[in-house]
Design an enzyme around this catalytic site. Structure first.
Site, PDB file in Angstrom:
ATOM      1  N   ARG A 125       0.816  -1.244   0.000  1.00  0.00           N
ATOM      2  CA  ARG A 125       0.000   0.000   0.000  1.00  0.00           C
ATOM      3  C   ARG A 125       0.833   1.270   0.000  1.00  0.00           C
ATOM      4  NH1 ARG A 125      -2.470  -3.193   3.633  1.00  0.00           N
ATOM      5  NH2 ARG A 125      -4.320  -4.234   2.848  1.00  0.00           N
ATOM      6  N   LYS A 146       3.522  11.833 -10.657  1.00  0.00           N
ATOM      7  CA  LYS A 146       2.778  10.879 -11.486  1.00  0.00           C
ATOM      8  C   LYS A 146       3.641   9.660 -11.752  1.00  0.00           C
ATOM      9  CE  LYS A 146      -0.014  13.834 -14.458  1.00  0.00           C
ATOM     10  NZ  LYS A 146      -0.243  14.074 -15.887  1.00  0.00           N
ATOM     11  N   GLU A 188      11.819  19.624 -23.229  1.00  0.00           N
ATOM     12  CA  GLU A 188      10.945  19.874 -22.062  1.00  0.00           C
ATOM     13  C   GLU A 188      11.461  21.062 -21.236  1.00  0.00           C
ATOM     14  OE1 GLU A 188       8.049  18.379 -21.626  1.00  0.00           O
ATOM     15  OE2 GLU A 188       8.180  16.315 -22.383  1.00  0.00           O
ATOM     16  N   LYS A 230       7.582  23.780 -13.341  1.00  0.00           N
ATOM     17  CA  LYS A 230       6.610  22.699 -13.193  1.00  0.00           C
ATOM     18  C   LYS A 230       6.111  22.625 -11.750  1.00  0.00           C
ATOM     19  CE  LYS A 230       5.473  17.957 -14.208  1.00  0.00           C
ATOM     20  NZ  LYS A 230       5.869  16.665 -14.779  1.00  0.00           N
ATOM     21  N   GLU A 240      -4.250  17.535 -11.052  1.00  0.00           N
ATOM     22  CA  GLU A 240      -4.611  17.828 -12.428  1.00  0.00           C
ATOM     23  C   GLU A 240      -6.080  18.134 -12.640  1.00  0.00           C
ATOM     24  OE1 GLU A 240      -3.072  14.951 -15.189  1.00  0.00           O
ATOM     25  OE2 GLU A 240      -2.708  16.543 -16.632  1.00  0.00           O
ATOM     26  N   ARG A 244      -2.707  22.538 -14.421  1.00  0.00           N
ATOM     27  CA  ARG A 244      -1.686  21.593 -14.840  1.00  0.00           C
ATOM     28  C   ARG A 244      -1.748  21.314 -16.345  1.00  0.00           C
ATOM     29  NH1 ARG A 244       0.419  16.707 -10.855  1.00  0.00           N
ATOM     30  NH2 ARG A 244       1.961  15.938 -12.315  1.00  0.00           N
ATOM     31  N   ASN A 248       0.933  20.882 -20.975  1.00  0.00           N
ATOM     32  CA  ASN A 248       0.774  20.118 -22.223  1.00  0.00           C
ATOM     33  C   ASN A 248       1.081  20.921 -23.473  1.00  0.00           C
ATOM     34  OD1 ASN A 248       0.112  17.653 -21.146  1.00  0.00           O
ATOM     35  ND2 ASN A 248      -2.048  18.196 -20.928  1.00  0.00           N
ATOM     36  N   HIS A 251       1.950  19.195 -26.666  1.00  0.00           N
ATOM     37  CA  HIS A 251       1.776  17.756 -26.468  1.00  0.00           C
ATOM     38  C   HIS A 251       0.614  17.137 -27.237  1.00  0.00           C
ATOM     39  CE1 HIS A 251       4.940  18.083 -23.570  1.00  0.00           C
ATOM     40  NE2 HIS A 251       4.837  16.813 -23.216  1.00  0.00           N
ATOM     41  N   HIS A 255       1.824  14.134 -29.212  1.00  0.00           N
ATOM     42  CA  HIS A 255       1.338  12.762 -29.013  1.00  0.00           C
ATOM     43  C   HIS A 255       0.820  12.180 -30.325  1.00  0.00           C
ATOM     44  CE1 HIS A 255       0.664  13.496 -24.427  1.00  0.00           C
ATOM     45  NE2 HIS A 255       1.882  13.079 -24.690  1.00  0.00           N
ATOM     46  N   HIS A 268       9.870  11.465 -27.988  1.00  0.00           N
ATOM     47  CA  HIS A 268       8.901  12.370 -27.366  1.00  0.00           C
ATOM     48  C   HIS A 268       9.342  13.839 -27.451  1.00  0.00           C
ATOM     49  CE1 HIS A 268       5.763  13.699 -24.676  1.00  0.00           C
ATOM     50  NE2 HIS A 268       6.677  14.274 -23.894  1.00  0.00           N
TER      51      HIS A 268
HETATM   52  N1  LIG Z   1       5.789  10.972 -14.622  1.00  0.00           N
HETATM   53  C1  LIG Z   1       5.878  12.051 -15.340  1.00  0.00           C
HETATM   54  O1  LIG Z   1       5.436  13.128 -14.963  1.00  0.00           O
HETATM   55  C2  LIG Z   1       6.571  11.972 -16.661  1.00  0.00           C
HETATM   56  C3  LIG Z   1       6.912  13.143 -17.332  1.00  0.00           C
HETATM   57  C4  LIG Z   1       7.600  13.042 -18.523  1.00  0.00           C
HETATM   58  C5  LIG Z   1       7.918  11.791 -19.029  1.00  0.00           C
HETATM   59  N2  LIG Z   1       7.560  10.670 -18.353  1.00  0.00           N
HETATM   60  C6  LIG Z   1       7.890   9.330 -18.868  1.00  0.00           C
HETATM   61  O2  LIG Z   1       9.295   9.259 -19.007  1.00  0.00           O
HETATM   62  C7  LIG Z   1       9.617   8.310 -20.017  1.00  0.00           C
HETATM   63  C8  LIG Z   1      10.711   8.872 -20.892  1.00  0.00           C
HETATM   64  O3  LIG Z   1      11.798   9.190 -20.086  1.00  0.00           O
HETATM   65  P1  LIG Z   1      13.290   9.276 -20.666  1.00  0.00           P
HETATM   66  O4  LIG Z   1      13.298  10.109 -21.871  1.00  0.00           O
HETATM   67  O5  LIG Z   1      14.153   9.641 -19.543  1.00  0.00           O
HETATM   68  O6  LIG Z   1      13.514   7.801 -21.207  1.00  0.00           O
HETATM   69  P2  LIG Z   1      14.314   6.512 -20.718  1.00  0.00           P
HETATM   70  O7  LIG Z   1      14.196   6.328 -19.263  1.00  0.00           O
HETATM   71  O8  LIG Z   1      13.876   5.404 -21.592  1.00  0.00           O
HETATM   72  O9  LIG Z   1      15.830   6.877 -21.080  1.00  0.00           O
HETATM   73  C9  LIG Z   1      16.210   7.071 -22.422  1.00  0.00           C
HETATM   74  C10 LIG Z   1      17.356   6.164 -22.831  1.00  0.00           C
HETATM   75  O10 LIG Z   1      18.551   6.631 -22.238  1.00  0.00           O
HETATM   76  C11 LIG Z   1      19.199   5.582 -21.512  1.00  0.00           C
HETATM   77  N3  LIG Z   1      19.871   6.225 -20.403  1.00  0.00           N
HETATM   78  C12 LIG Z   1      19.307   6.778 -19.308  1.00  0.00           C
HETATM   79  N4  LIG Z   1      20.223   7.405 -18.576  1.00  0.00           N
HETATM   80  C13 LIG Z   1      21.398   7.240 -19.189  1.00  0.00           C
HETATM   81  C14 LIG Z   1      22.718   7.692 -18.929  1.00  0.00           C
HETATM   82  N5  LIG Z   1      22.988   8.491 -17.895  1.00  0.00           N
HETATM   83  N6  LIG Z   1      23.702   7.316 -19.774  1.00  0.00           N
HETATM   84  C15 LIG Z   1      23.416   6.551 -20.861  1.00  0.00           C
HETATM   85  N7  LIG Z   1      22.194   6.127 -21.185  1.00  0.00           N
HETATM   86  C16 LIG Z   1      21.199   6.474 -20.353  1.00  0.00           C
HETATM   87  C17 LIG Z   1      18.098   4.640 -21.143  1.00  0.00           C
HETATM   88  O11 LIG Z   1      18.604   3.349 -20.921  1.00  0.00           O
HETATM   89  C18 LIG Z   1      17.225   4.706 -22.384  1.00  0.00           C
HETATM   90  O12 LIG Z   1      17.753   3.889 -23.382  1.00  0.00           O
HETATM   91  C19 LIG Z   1       8.313   8.004 -20.739  1.00  0.00           C
HETATM   92  O13 LIG Z   1       7.879   6.725 -20.377  1.00  0.00           O
HETATM   93  C20 LIG Z   1       7.355   9.061 -20.232  1.00  0.00           C
HETATM   94  O14 LIG Z   1       6.025   8.589 -20.181  1.00  0.00           O
HETATM   95  C21 LIG Z   1       6.895  10.736 -17.176  1.00  0.00           C
HETATM   96 ZN   LIG Z   2       6.383  15.661 -22.315  1.00  0.00          ZN
END
Ligand SMILES: NC(=O)c1ccc[n+]([C@@H]2O[C@H](COP(=O)([O-])OP(=O)(O)OC[C@H]3O[C@@H](n4cnc5c(N)ncnc54)[C@H](O)[C@@H]3O)[C@@H](O)[C@H]2O)c1
Ligand SMILES: [Zn+2]
Length: 366
Positions: A125, A146, A188, A230, A240, A244, A248, A251, A255, A268
């Site tokens: 939990r 999130k 971003e 943010k 949200e 919030r 977007n 976005h 998307h 992205h």
């Molecule tokens: N929760 C939220 O508010 C929120 C906001 C924005 C995005 N997201 C989510 O985040 C995800 C995308 O995040 P991301 O772009 O960080 O992607 P990711 O975590 O997939 O990382 C991108 C790539 O970089 C590699 N990598 C990470 N750190 C590294 C480092 N220091 N050195 C070498 N390689 C490295 C990873 O292995 C991966 O291949 C999506 O799933 C998205 O939905 C969530």
């Molecule tokens: Zn985004």
């Protein structure tokens, strides 16, 4: 240790984001300050790329301070945000004997953060959660709480709100990040400036070269200011309900581009970069944008090696259909976040589809 700090203000769920070079070495102290003592067992979730460079050093420094750690290493990439990987990590957590006093550490980008956060939100939990972001994009996911995994029928459909206790952002980890991922993260960062901080956008323009080379002091400032924009919005609207939505910007278009290019051709950050440029064009067309908003939006994004032009191979009609699936429409009107000026955006609720189509058609021809 030289660092920037920011507190995300959420009443009793408030937490600090500490940003600086080499901070992973100071993880034990930062954990203790966040109330996670060496009596707590830690589950480190990370992916195979990140593990290669950062997992063992982190485990060693934690062990030296008396922490017991277990690690779950997942495959890199979005497909790991799945029920089956979630199930595997839960099993590993139970087998390792994690209890309600344990904490989950997310060492990685947004994928690891979302997945590990959902594990932390639901294990017994809900247990403590700490983020150790290793991508620039993860500055975005480190604010807001999130957490989610994907369902085969849609992204982020299974999730929760679960705030971390602390975010430990070691900027030196970004040096191994592929440049395309660095650019995506800057999309971003720029977005946060465009939403509500014109001076920040100017600063991002002036310092683009050094930031692109990951100058650690400037990078810490950029992350801090991006997170601050943010955080200010999230503090007002944690779950949200309204404001919030401004986050977007770009976005709804983005998307649609991602969905239509089957999450492959554009990542992205690239998709929302183009999305922000089109949003600026729509804003000019409906007459709400100050002169020069489009040009300035394109300029700052190009400085970070991001695309600004219409993605080849996509038709405006298909993009509009995908946008309507992403957002509910009422009577042929779409709600979009549009810029009035650099640093000022608004949710405009009743934009005629025909206007959006016209702008997109001009983009295809341009
Ligand atoms: N929760 C939220 O508010 C929120 C906001 C924005 C995005 N997201 C989510 O985040 C995800 C995308 O995040 P991301 O772009 O960080 O992607 P990711 O975590 O997939 O990382 C991108 C790539 O970089 C590699 N990598 C990470 N750190 C590294 C480092 N220091 N050195 C070498 N390689 C490295 C990873 O292995 C991966 O291949 C999506 O799933 C998205 O939905 C969530
Ligand atoms: Zn985004």
């Amino acid at each position: 240790m030289k660092h920037e700090t920011l507190t995300v203000e959420l009443g009793e769920r408030s937490y600090p984001i500490v940003i600086g070079e080499g901070l992973l070495q100071h993880a034990p102290k930062l954990l203790q300050e966040a109330g996670i003592s060496s009596k707590s067992q830690l589950l480190i979730v990370t992916d195979e790329h990140v593990a290669k460079n950062y997992l063992e050093p982190l485990r060693e420094v934690l062990a030296t301070a008396g922490y017991r750690t277990t690690a779950s290493v997942i495959a890199a990439g979005e497909q790991s945000k799945s029920l089956s990987v979630y199930d595997r990590i839960m099993t590993e957590a139970i087998q390792a004997g994690l209890d309600r006093k344990s904490a989950v550490l997310a060492l990685g980008g947004g994928v690891v953060g979302d997945l590990a956060g959902f594990v932390a939100a639901t294990y017994m939990r809900g247990i403590d959660f700490v983020q150790l972001p290793t991508t620039l994009l993860a500055h975005d996911s480190s604010v807001g709480g999130k957490v989610a995994i994907n369902h085969p029928l849609g992204k982020n459909l299974i999730g929760a709100f679960h705030q971390p206790r602390v975010v430990i952002y070691d900027t030196s980890a970004l040096h191994t990040l592929p440049k395309r991922e660095v650019a995506a993260g800057f999309a971003e960062v720029v977005k946060h400036g465009l939403i509500s901080d014109e001076a920040f956008v100017d600063w991002l323009k002036e310092n683009a070269d050094r930031l692109w080379e990951l100058d650690s002091e400037l990078l810490a400032k950029a992350i801090q200011r991006g997170c601050a924009v943010k955080a200010a919005i999230v503090s007002e609207d944690e779950t949200e309900q309204g404001k919030r939505a401004l986050l977007n910007l770009g976005h709804t278009f983005g998307h649609a581009f991602e969905a239509l290019s089957a999450y492959s051709a554009l990542n992205h950050g690239e998709a929302i970069a183009i999305g922000m440029c089109i949003a600026a064009k729509v804003a000019e067309r409906v007459g709400i944008a100050e002169k020069g908003v489009c040009e300035q939006t394109e300029r700052v994004l190009s400085l970070y090696h991001l695309p600004t032009k219409w993605p080849a191979g996509l038709t405006p009609e298909a993009v509009l259909e995908a946008m309507k699936r992403d957002k509910k429409t009422v009577g042929g009107k779409l709600a979009l976040v549009l810029p009035r000026a650099i640093g000022h955006v608004e949710l405009i609720k009743d934009i005629d589809e025909e206007i959006i189509l016209t702008v997109m058609r001009e983009e295809v021809e341009a």
